[in-house]
Scaffold this active site. Structure first.
Site, PDB file in Angstrom:
ATOM      1  N   CYS A  60       0.833  -1.214   0.000  1.00  0.00           N
ATOM      2  CA  CYS A  60       0.000   0.000   0.000  1.00  0.00           C
ATOM      3  C   CYS A  60       0.864   1.260   0.000  1.00  0.00           C
ATOM      4  O   CYS A  60       1.691   1.466   0.904  1.00  0.00           O
ATOM      5  CB  CYS A  60      -0.930  -0.022   1.219  1.00  0.00           C
ATOM      6  SG  CYS A  60      -1.681   1.575   1.601  1.00  0.00           S
ATOM      7  N   CYS A  63       0.499   3.413   3.109  1.00  0.00           N
ATOM      8  CA  CYS A  63       1.189   2.816   4.260  1.00  0.00           C
ATOM      9  C   CYS A  63       2.690   3.091   4.186  1.00  0.00           C
ATOM     10  O   CYS A  63       3.327   3.366   5.202  1.00  0.00           O
ATOM     11  CB  CYS A  63       0.940   1.302   4.299  1.00  0.00           C
ATOM     12  SG  CYS A  63      -0.799   0.825   4.390  1.00  0.00           S
ATOM     13  N   CYS A 405      -3.546  -2.136  -7.445  1.00  0.00           N
ATOM     14  CA  CYS A 405      -3.505  -3.215  -6.453  1.00  0.00           C
ATOM     15  C   CYS A 405      -2.415  -4.234  -6.771  1.00  0.00           C
ATOM     16  O   CYS A 405      -2.419  -4.848  -7.845  1.00  0.00           O
ATOM     17  CB  CYS A 405      -4.879  -3.894  -6.390  1.00  0.00           C
ATOM     18  SG  CYS A 405      -4.887  -5.483  -5.541  1.00  0.00           S
ATOM     19  N   CYS A 408      -3.704  -7.790  -7.404  1.00  0.00           N
ATOM     20  CA  CYS A 408      -4.329  -7.908  -8.729  1.00  0.00           C
ATOM     21  C   CYS A 408      -3.258  -8.089  -9.807  1.00  0.00           C
ATOM     22  O   CYS A 408      -3.426  -8.896 -10.726  1.00  0.00           O
ATOM     23  CB  CYS A 408      -5.160  -6.665  -9.034  1.00  0.00           C
ATOM     24  SG  CYS A 408      -6.467  -6.321  -7.826  1.00  0.00           S
TER      25      CYS A 408
END
Length: 495
Positions: A60, A63, A405, A408
């Site tokens: 992320c 993050c 993502c 993904c």
């Protein structure tokens, strides 16, 4: 569930555009932040009266941006007397999924404040840079409500651009004071609370009251409001409703961001008007919009005014274009959207009335239907979802994904291999839909993270795929759940 979706929406608006994923090693220099997982979480939390926990994912971008600030704050707070621990949990790890689900983690990073050994859980609503984290956490670890003893105390407490709540009491005891303290403890992560024996210290409102009364100060609308029902539930409702402006302003001013967060967190239908706030017509739009908001806010509708220059992320989220401005978009609690573009000030009230009467057709965000769609994995958009998935008479495996993502991206070549395996079979379609660029029928598909895979058999049976993400496991699932041509004919005969 609707509130969570709006909270995520708000985070997206503030971020403006999704962060890019990098391969940075997130584990470096993490000696002050405690690393927790399913095996040590409960024991660690139960040993602390106060602990802050970040639920993150290594891929992320947000993050990664938070990581050095969080680590710096942890190092500073480790020297506090007593030390205040900050911790982290990799919520994307398979063995931590149950733990993350228990805390309703639906986006990254999610930060929680855990009190009394974890018996009281609150959302962290403070800054994301080190000094701000330190100040916010120190305040959160102290008393839930502070005493105002002078006009200087009151001025310092109410001078900032935020909502604050002050209880005026004849004495600091009794049921009213206890209920006020209980409310302060419950809502302390969202509001600042104070109490005083003398209303004369306060800068606004009747100064002769001796209480008990709760006075809420705010930097908008009527600037303060009093309340005297001291049942905790009534107090909480009063604070929550009074702390949202009649019209919330979304622009580049960071002082407005907490109110934008409140706007998306509340359970009401959301009406959002986007205009150029520097245009000559802006005052006329604002005046008409405010009048309409005052009229309709009692009907369960909240109102936001967005500056088009500051709303790039909102436009991407809702699939809007700047040449449609001025515009209003409404999102109801079922996820349906309603859109009025190229608005005039006099259109605002009449269009809201038509919406309330059910005379406006829903708007659906969709990418254009691809002119060429000959790759093994077929591209589905909102406008083609019905034709390809529901009306094609095929067995369809559909992936809901986000372009940014990491999981993904990892799954993509596997889905390509699965699709190639079925290229000679006209009864099976492997497809994907960008869930960030297309609206999803929420009543049919529950998509809370990426990637999410659903399988719809030719006869209409819909199943979410929760198996391993290998080519062999996915194919095995399809073979067990798909309708063969002879089975389809049997179903037709039975009908």
């Amino acid at each position: 569930m609707a509130n969570k979706r709006f909270s995520l929406c708000f985070l997206f608006l503030l971020a403006l555009l999704p962060s890019q994923i990098s391969a940075a090693d997130e584990s470096e220099g993490r000696e002050f932040v405690l690393t927790l997982d399913h095996s040590n979480f409960s024991q660690t939390v139960s040993n602390h009266n106060f602990i802050v926990v970040e639920f993150y994912a290594p891929w992320c971008g947000h993050c990664m941006k938070l990581a050095p600030e969080y680590e710096k704050a942890a190092s500073i707070l480790s020297s506090h007397d007593p030390p205040i621990p900050l911790a982290k949990v990799d919520a994307s790890a398979e063995n931590n999924k149950e733990l993350a689900n228990g805390f309703e983690v639906q986006g990254f990073p999610t930060i929680k404040i855990l009190r009394n050994g974890g018996t009281l859980v609150q959302d962290y609503k403070g800054p994301r840079e080190a000094d701000g984290i330190v100040d916010y956490v120190k305040k959160q670890s102290g008393p839930a409500t502070i005493e105002i003893k002078s006009a200087d105390d009151a001025s310092a407490f109410t001078s900032e651009n935020k909502v604050v709540v002050v209880g005026v009491f004849p004495k600091f005891s009794g049921e009213e004071f206890e209920n006020f303290t209980a409310l302060a403890e419950k809502l302390r992560s969202e509001y600042d609370f104070a109490h005083t024996l003398d209303a004369k210290h306060l800068s606004r409102g009747e100064s002769s009251v001796t209480g008990p009364v709760v006075r809420l100060f705010k930097p908008f609308d009527e600037l303060f409001v009093d309340f005297q029902d001291f049942h905790v539930e009534a107090l909480e409702k009063f604070v929550e409703e009074s702390s949202v402006p009649i019209v919330t302003v979304f622009n580049n001013d960071p002082n407005n961001h907490p109110f934008v967060s409140k706007f998306f967190d509340n359970p009401h239908i959301k009406a959002m008007m986007f205009i150029n706030l520097t245009a000559d017509t802006a005052d006329s739009f604002k005046s008409k919009y405010h009048e309409t908001a005052e009229q309709y806010r009692q009907h369960g509708i909240s109102f936001l005014l967005g500056d088009v220059e500051a709303s790039k992320g909102a436009f991407q989220y809702f699939g809007l274009k700047e040449d449609q401005v001025p515009l209003i978009v409404i999102q109801d609690n079922d996820g349906k959207k309603f859109l009025k573009t190229n608005l005039e000030p006099d259109h605002i009230a009449t269009w809201l009335e038509a919406y309330k009467d059910g005379n406006i057709e829903p708007y659906r965000k969709s990418e254009p239907i691809p002119e060429v769609n000959n790759e093994p994995v077929k591209v589905v958009v909102a406008e083609s979802l019905q034709d390809i998935v529901f009306n094609s008479g095929k067995n369809v495996l559909l992936e809901f994904y986000a372009p940014w993502c990491g999981h993904c991206k990892k799954l993509a070549p596997t889905l390509d291999e699965v699709a190639v395996s079925y290229q000679s079979n006209p009864d099976v379609i492997i497809a994907k839909l960008d869930a960030t660029a297309n609206d999803i029928p929420r009543e049919t598909f529950e998509v809370q993270g990426y990637p999410t895979l659903y399988f719809r058999s030719a006869s209409g049976k819909l199943t979410q795929y929760d198996g391993n993400r290998t080519k062999e496991d996915i194919i095995d699932f399809i073979e067990k759940n798909r309708d063969k041509p002879d089975q389809q004919e049997q179903v037709k005969d039975e009908l």
